[in-house]
Design a protein around this motif. Structure first.
Motif, PDB file in Angstrom:
ATOM      1  N   LEU A  13     -22.954  16.104   6.285  1.00 32.51           N
ATOM      2  CA  LEU A  13     -23.100  16.282   7.794  1.00 32.51           C
ATOM      3  C   LEU A  13     -24.440  15.328   8.587  1.00 32.51           C
ATOM      4  O   LEU A  13     -24.188  15.260  10.127  1.00 32.51           O
ATOM      5  CB  LEU A  13     -24.776  17.389   7.525  1.00 32.51           C
ATOM      6  N   ARG A  18     -22.275  12.412   9.837  1.00 31.32           N
ATOM      7  CA  ARG A  18     -20.766  13.017  10.614  1.00 31.32           C
ATOM      8  C   ARG A  18     -21.991  13.342  12.397  1.00 31.32           C
ATOM      9  O   ARG A  18     -20.871  13.124  13.163  1.00 31.32           O
ATOM     10  CB  ARG A  18     -20.349  14.600  10.348  1.00 31.32           C
ATOM     11  N   SER A  19     -22.537  14.609  11.949  1.00 27.81           N
ATOM     12  CA  SER A  19     -23.327  13.950  13.848  1.00 27.81           C
ATOM     13  C   SER A  19     -24.089  12.615  14.459  1.00 27.81           C
ATOM     14  O   SER A  19     -23.970  12.699  15.831  1.00 27.81           O
ATOM     15  CB  SER A  19     -25.013  15.495  14.017  1.00 27.81           C
TER      16      SER A  19
END
Length: 123
Positions: A59, A62-63
């Motif tokens: 996560l 991805r950010s």
């Protein structure tokens, strides 16, 4: 399976693999230097914690890739269909990435995760 799906899954696997290598290195260091017993690393709690760590790593990457892509859009290192898009929306066509993009690897990760086609490398 579509080639874009395969590229997306491959991008996620590369990030997860790099995270697993870092976790393995930390385990070896903890066992050799700090004399942590092996039974700590074979417990169910440790395995759950490491699975959660890998999920958080995915996560976070991805950010981070999304932020790099937005920065590349703002600095015009990325173009959609040959037309520059400053509004930040994803185009339906292919993406052109310039060679001199400072966050090139993160932008490529974002392109692969979002199943976009890389049309060409713009000069």
């Amino acid at each position: 399976m579509k080639s874009t799906t395969i590229r997306m899954l491959r991008a996620y696997l590369i990030v997860a693999s790099l995270g697993a290598v870092c976790i393995d290195a930390c385990v070896v260091i903890a066992m050799l230097i700090f004399d942590v017993p092996e039974r700590v690393f074979t417990s169910a709690d440790f395995r759950i914690a490491m699975a959660a760590s890998l999920l958080l790593l995915l996560l976070a990457s991805r950010s981070l890739a999304c932020a790099a892509f937005q920065a590349a859009l703002a600095s015009r290192h990325v173009m959609f269909d040959g037309v520059e898009r400053a509004d930040g929306r994803r185009g339906t066509g292919s993406v052109a990435l310039r060679d001199d993009c400072p966050n090139r690897l993160l932008v490529l990760l974002h392109i692969r995760i979002h199943r976009q086609q890389l049309a060409m490398v713009a000069a």
